[in-house]
Design a protein around this motif. Structure first.
Motif, mmCIF file in Angstrom:
data_model
loop_
_atom_site.group_PDB
_atom_site.id
_atom_site.type_symbol
_atom_site.label_atom_id
_atom_site.label_comp_id
_atom_site.label_asym_id
_atom_site.label_seq_id
_atom_site.Cartn_x
_atom_site.Cartn_y
_atom_site.Cartn_z
ATOM 1 N N GLY A 212 0.827 -1.203 0.000
ATOM 2 C CA GLY A 212 0.000 0.000 0.000
ATOM 3 C C GLY A 212 0.862 1.254 0.000
ATOM 4 N N GLY A 213 0.242 2.391 0.068
ATOM 5 C CA GLY A 213 0.997 3.632 0.153
ATOM 6 C C GLY A 213 1.457 4.159 -1.193
ATOM 7 N N ILE A 214 2.269 5.202 -1.138
ATOM 8 C CA ILE A 214 2.694 5.934 -2.338
ATOM 9 C C ILE A 214 3.518 5.066 -3.281
ATOM 10 C CG2 ILE A 214 4.063 7.887 -3.165
ATOM 11 C CD1 ILE A 214 3.310 9.362 -0.610
ATOM 12 N N GLN A 215 4.451 4.281 -2.711
ATOM 13 C CA GLN A 215 5.314 3.464 -3.570
ATOM 14 C C GLN A 215 4.500 2.405 -4.318
ATOM 15 O OE1 GLN A 215 8.858 1.694 -1.672
ATOM 16 N NE2 GLN A 215 9.985 2.851 -3.182
ATOM 17 N N ALA A 216 3.534 1.819 -3.628
ATOM 18 C CA ALA A 216 2.648 0.850 -4.277
ATOM 19 C C ALA A 216 1.833 1.531 -5.380
ATOM 20 C CB ALA A 216 1.727 0.205 -3.249
ATOM 21 N N ASP A 217 1.381 2.769 -5.110
ATOM 22 C CA ASP A 217 0.663 3.550 -6.131
ATOM 23 C C ASP A 217 1.511 3.689 -7.391
ATOM 24 O OD1 ASP A 217 -1.430 3.919 -4.406
ATOM 25 O OD2 ASP A 217 -0.865 5.963 -3.825
ATOM 26 N N SER A 218 2.773 4.046 -7.198
ATOM 27 C CA SER A 218 3.678 4.293 -8.317
ATOM 28 C C SER A 218 3.935 3.020 -9.119
ATOM 29 C CB SER A 218 5.005 4.866 -7.817
ATOM 30 O OG SER A 218 4.803 6.094 -7.153
ATOM 31 N N ILE A 219 4.120 1.911 -8.403
ATOM 32 C CA ILE A 219 4.366 0.635 -9.086
ATOM 33 C C ILE A 219 3.147 0.233 -9.903
ATOM 34 C CG2 ILE A 219 4.762 -1.835 -8.752
ATOM 35 C CD1 ILE A 219 6.387 -1.089 -6.232
ATOM 36 N N MET A 220 1.968 0.295 -9.293
ATOM 37 C CA MET A 220 0.748 -0.114 -9.977
ATOM 38 C C MET A 220 0.465 0.771 -11.182
ATOM 39 S SD MET A 220 -0.308 -2.842 -8.625
ATOM 40 C CE MET A 220 -1.820 -2.916 -9.586
ATOM 41 N N ASP A 221 0.754 2.048 -11.060
ATOM 42 C CA ASP A 221 0.542 2.966 -12.180
ATOM 43 C C ASP A 221 1.389 2.556 -13.377
ATOM 44 O OD1 ASP A 221 -0.454 5.555 -13.345
ATOM 45 O OD2 ASP A 221 1.707 5.963 -13.364
ATOM 46 N N ARG A 222 2.616 2.131 -13.131
ATOM 47 C CA ARG A 222 3.522 1.733 -14.214
ATOM 48 C C ARG A 222 3.150 0.382 -14.808
ATOM 49 N NH1 ARG A 222 5.488 5.393 -11.259
ATOM 50 N NH2 ARG A 222 7.184 6.795 -11.855
ATOM 51 N N ILE A 223 2.440 -0.436 -14.028
ATOM 52 C CA ILE A 223 2.017 -1.748 -14.524
ATOM 53 C C ILE A 223 0.733 -1.652 -15.340
ATOM 54 C CG2 ILE A 223 1.149 -4.020 -13.836
ATOM 55 C CD1 ILE A 223 3.049 -3.912 -11.440
ATOM 56 N N VAL A 224 -0.288 -1.001 -14.785
ATOM 57 C CA VAL A 224 -1.623 -1.033 -15.400
ATOM 58 C C VAL A 224 -1.857 0.091 -16.400
ATOM 59 C CG1 VAL A 224 -2.558 -2.131 -13.334
ATOM 60 C CG2 VAL A 224 -2.717 0.350 -13.580
ATOM 61 N N HIS A 225 -0.946 1.054 -16.460
ATOM 62 C CA HIS A 225 -1.120 2.185 -17.373
ATOM 63 C C HIS A 225 -1.299 1.734 -18.816
ATOM 64 C CE1 HIS A 225 -0.549 5.945 -19.459
ATOM 65 N NE2 HIS A 225 0.517 5.466 -20.071
ATOM 66 N N ASN A 226 -0.531 0.742 -19.228
ATOM 67 C CA ASN A 226 -0.595 0.258 -20.608
ATOM 68 C C ASN A 226 -0.564 -1.262 -20.556
ATOM 69 O OD1 ASN A 226 -0.673 0.336 -23.376
ATOM 70 N ND2 ASN A 226 1.506 0.746 -23.644
ATOM 71 N N ASN A 227 -1.668 -1.844 -20.098
ATOM 72 C CA ASN A 227 -1.676 -3.264 -19.769
ATOM 73 C C ASN A 227 -2.882 -3.985 -20.379
ATOM 74 O OD1 ASN A 227 -1.008 -5.677 -17.972
ATOM 75 N ND2 ASN A 227 -3.072 -5.167 -17.274
ATOM 76 N N TYR A 228 -2.658 -5.244 -20.803
ATOM 77 C CA TYR A 228 -3.768 -6.101 -21.240
ATOM 78 C C TYR A 228 -3.829 -7.291 -20.283
ATOM 79 C CZ TYR A 228 -6.712 -9.327 -23.769
ATOM 80 O OH TYR A 228 -7.724 -10.200 -24.100
ATOM 81 N N GLU A 229 -5.005 -7.517 -19.726
ATOM 82 C CA GLU A 229 -5.181 -8.642 -18.801
ATOM 83 C C GLU A 229 -5.829 -9.817 -19.530
ATOM 84 O OE1 GLU A 229 -7.106 -9.698 -14.415
ATOM 85 O OE2 GLU A 229 -7.298 -7.678 -15.266
ATOM 86 N N ILE A 230 -5.088 -10.914 -19.632
ATOM 87 C CA ILE A 230 -5.649 -12.121 -20.230
ATOM 88 C C ILE A 230 -6.735 -12.650 -19.304
ATOM 89 C CG2 ILE A 230 -5.160 -14.530 -20.827
ATOM 90 C CD1 ILE A 230 -2.463 -13.678 -21.846
#
Length: 256
Positions: A212-230
């Motif tokens: 959780g928190g800011i670092q988790a926000d940053s990581i998730m933003d970089r993952i899901v920003h341009n992501n396709y979920e099978i």
């Protein structure tokens, strides 16, 4: 081919040309072909030999769990993704846009295998790919503890692969040090290279498992920003395949 010419070609690291020429010499159908036709066939043969060697090397270096994984072996009747959609992914256009892919689902649903299929297809298109379990990634990081230079080199190596496949993603909650490394890795890979995340947990659960928190926000933003979920597959494909193998073996035994 005379021995002197063969040695000269080998000294020039043209052993594949030797192989192609000798193959022609043993094929009577080439007797009526012109020099240009024979040379063209030699070049095509050499190109094929070199391509196959390159792909074999890339697949070996990728360290896939399933290096023989192939689209042909997939049973799309058991999966939520259609063959057409998967074929579009296998064209590797997602690598050109540095998009990510997430593969989630329960144990035995074929997540790792389908990620390896995409990895092998990427190798066939001459992309550098690397497969690693998240636990092994951190194990290697621990081995480099105390050596900042080697840790940075390791981080850079992971960031430079055209496609990085991280299996068993967030199977356990990460330490602060591990979260920091993941953040730095995602920061380097974001919008430059693609990553496939393979996890038993849905994407909605990742933020909490990253602390959780800011670092988790940053990581998730970089993952899901341009992501396709099978789309997740709920059926236990591994059990079904094992059951089919057992039934086939029984049929073979009983038919003898």
């Amino acid at each position: 081919m005379n021995i002197d010419l063969k040695k000269k070609l080998q000294s020039l690291e043209l052993s594949d040309f030797v192989e192609a020429i000798e193959s022609q010499e043993n094929n009577i159908s080439y007797v009526d072909k012109t020099f240009e036709e024979r040379l063209n066939d030699i070049c095509e043969t050499v190109a094929t030999i070199r391509y196959n060697k390159l792909v074999a090397k890339l697949i070996k270096n990728a360290e896939f769990k399933y290096p023989q994984a192939s689209i042909e072996s997939l049973n799309f009747d058991l999966r939520e993704i259609t063959k057409e959609t998967f074929s579009n992914l296998a064209s590797m256009r997602f690598l050109e846009s540095a998009s990510n892919i997430t593969v989630t689902g329960p144990t035995g649903s074929g997540k790792t295998y389908i990620s390896c299929v995409l990895g092998v297809e990427a190798c066939k298109r001459a992309y550098r790919v690397y497969y690693i379990r998240l636990q092994n990634l951190f194990k290697r990081l621990d081995e480099l503890q105390g050596n900042v230079k080697d840790q940075k080199r390791y981080l850079k190596r992971l960031s430079n692969y055209s496609l990085l496949i991280i299996d068993e993603w967030l199977i356990y909650k990460l330490s602060d040090k591990e979260v920091k490394f993941v953040y730095e890795l995602m920061e380097l890979r974001a919008e430059r290279n693609s990553t496939i995340f393979v996890s038993q947990f849905s994407v909605d659960e990742w933020h909490e498992r990253l602390g959780g928190g800011i670092q988790a926000d940053s990581i998730m933003d970089r993952i899901v920003h341009n992501n396709y979920e099978i789309p997740p597959t709920t059926e236990n494909i591994r059990k079904k395949y094992d059951s089919e193998k057992i039934n086939k073996l029984i049929d073979e035994i009983e038919s003898k």
